[in-house]
Scaffold this active site. Structure first.
Site, PDB file in Angstrom:
ATOM      1  N   ILE A  45      26.986 -22.298 118.991  1.00 18.81           N
ATOM      2  CA  ILE A  45      25.866 -22.903 119.707  1.00 18.81           C
ATOM      3  C   ILE A  45      26.183 -23.657 120.661  1.00 18.81           C
ATOM      4  O   ILE A  45      26.535 -24.466 120.617  1.00 18.81           O
ATOM      5  CB  ILE A  45      24.846 -23.249 118.684  1.00 18.81           C
ATOM      6  CG1 ILE A  45      24.366 -22.353 117.524  1.00 18.81           C
ATOM      7  CG2 ILE A  45      23.313 -23.659 119.379  1.00 18.81           C
ATOM      8  CD1 ILE A  45      23.704 -22.978 116.321  1.00 18.81           C
ATOM      9  N   GLU A  57      32.086 -21.988 112.651  1.00 19.85           N
ATOM     10  CA  GLU A  57      32.507 -22.196 111.480  1.00 19.85           C
ATOM     11  C   GLU A  57      31.525 -23.523 110.893  1.00 19.85           C
ATOM     12  O   GLU A  57      31.302 -23.496 109.712  1.00 19.85           O
ATOM     13  CB  GLU A  57      33.914 -22.567 111.390  1.00 19.85           C
ATOM     14  CG  GLU A  57      34.940 -21.521 111.820  1.00 19.85           C
ATOM     15  CD  GLU A  57      34.973 -21.777 113.523  1.00 19.85           C
ATOM     16  OE1 GLU A  57      34.019 -21.713 114.195  1.00 19.85           O
ATOM     17  OE2 GLU A  57      36.408 -21.210 113.873  1.00 19.85           O
TER      18      GLU A  57
HETATM   19  N1  THU Z   1      34.303 -21.447 119.217  1.00 18.77           N
HETATM   20  C1  THU Z   1      33.993 -21.435 117.820  1.00 18.77           C
HETATM   21  O1  THU Z   1      32.877 -21.169 117.552  1.00 18.77           O
HETATM   22  N2  THU Z   1      34.646 -21.531 116.852  1.00 18.77           N
HETATM   23  C2  THU Z   1      36.036 -21.887 117.305  1.00 18.77           C
HETATM   24  O2  THU Z   1      36.711 -22.475 116.101  1.00 18.77           O
HETATM   25  C3  THU Z   1      36.879 -21.776 118.371  1.00 18.77           C
HETATM   26  C4  THU Z   1      35.488 -21.949 119.544  1.00 18.77           C
HETATM   27  C5  THU Z   1      33.487 -21.394 120.324  1.00 18.77           C
HETATM   28  C6  THU Z   1      32.952 -22.591 120.977  1.00 18.77           C
HETATM   29  C7  THU Z   1      32.626 -22.152 122.349  1.00 18.77           C
HETATM   30  O3  THU Z   1      31.149 -21.803 122.363  1.00 18.77           O
HETATM   31  C8  THU Z   1      33.240 -20.824 122.499  1.00 18.77           C
HETATM   32  O4  THU Z   1      33.855 -20.344 121.345  1.00 18.77           O
HETATM   33  C9  THU Z   1      34.440 -20.851 123.615  1.00 18.77           C
HETATM   34  O5  THU Z   1      35.292 -22.088 123.325  1.00 18.77           O
END
Ligand code: THU
Length: 134
Positions: A45, A57
């Site tokens: 988000i 996560e």
């Molecule tokens: N992101 C995640 O949701 N989980 C992670 O562990 C790595 C990064 C998301 C955050 C952001 O919205 C997008 O990936 C790019 O960094």
């Protein structure tokens, strides 16, 4: 009925559509299965103030914790890269709630996934055990 790992991966992939990621256009989805057999979903988000972004996560785990369902059996992570591994902040967040037999599943499809334990992805971590030792 208890969900199979394949079911969990499919739910996570299907849930990627709910990612709110207008800034990066990088979708991440996560599914948590608790030891009670319940399923919680999460997505990344994003926010116009970029640093406020919540990862998938932490989003899925927060949903489980908020329901009072804290014992984590499995967390599945899937994203727009071939294998989307959790960021450092999410690894530390997981260290609070996962135990040594919790499974961390990095999945691209039901035919392409890897299973890890917390010690594989965050060895020598700092956690509540350190505070209990004091
Ligand atoms: N992101 C995640 O949701 N989980 C992670 O562990 C790595 C990064 C998301 C955050 C952001 O919205 C997008 O990936 C790019 O960094």
């Amino acid at each position: 009925m208890k969900k199979s790992l394949e079911d969990l991966i499919n739910i996570a992939i299907e849930n990627k559509k709910n990612s709110y990621s207008p800034y990066s256009n990088f979708r991440v989805s996560s599914v948590v299965l608790t030891k009670k057999g319940n399923i919680y979903k999460g997505v990344n988000i994003e926010n116009a103030a970029y640093s406020v972004t919540l990862c998938a996560e932490r989003s899925a785990l927060s949903s489980a914790i908020s329901a009072g369902d804290r014992e984590i059996d499995t967390i599945v992570i899937t994203g727009d890269s071939t294998m989307t591994y959790p960021c450092g902040v999410c690894r530390q967040f997981m260290a609070e709630f996962l135990d040594s037999d919790s499974k961390i599943v990095i999945a691209n499809s039901i035919n392409n996934y890897k299973i890890y334990g917390l010690d594989d992805i965050l060895p020598y971590n700092f956690s509540k055990k350190d505070l209990e030792e004091k």
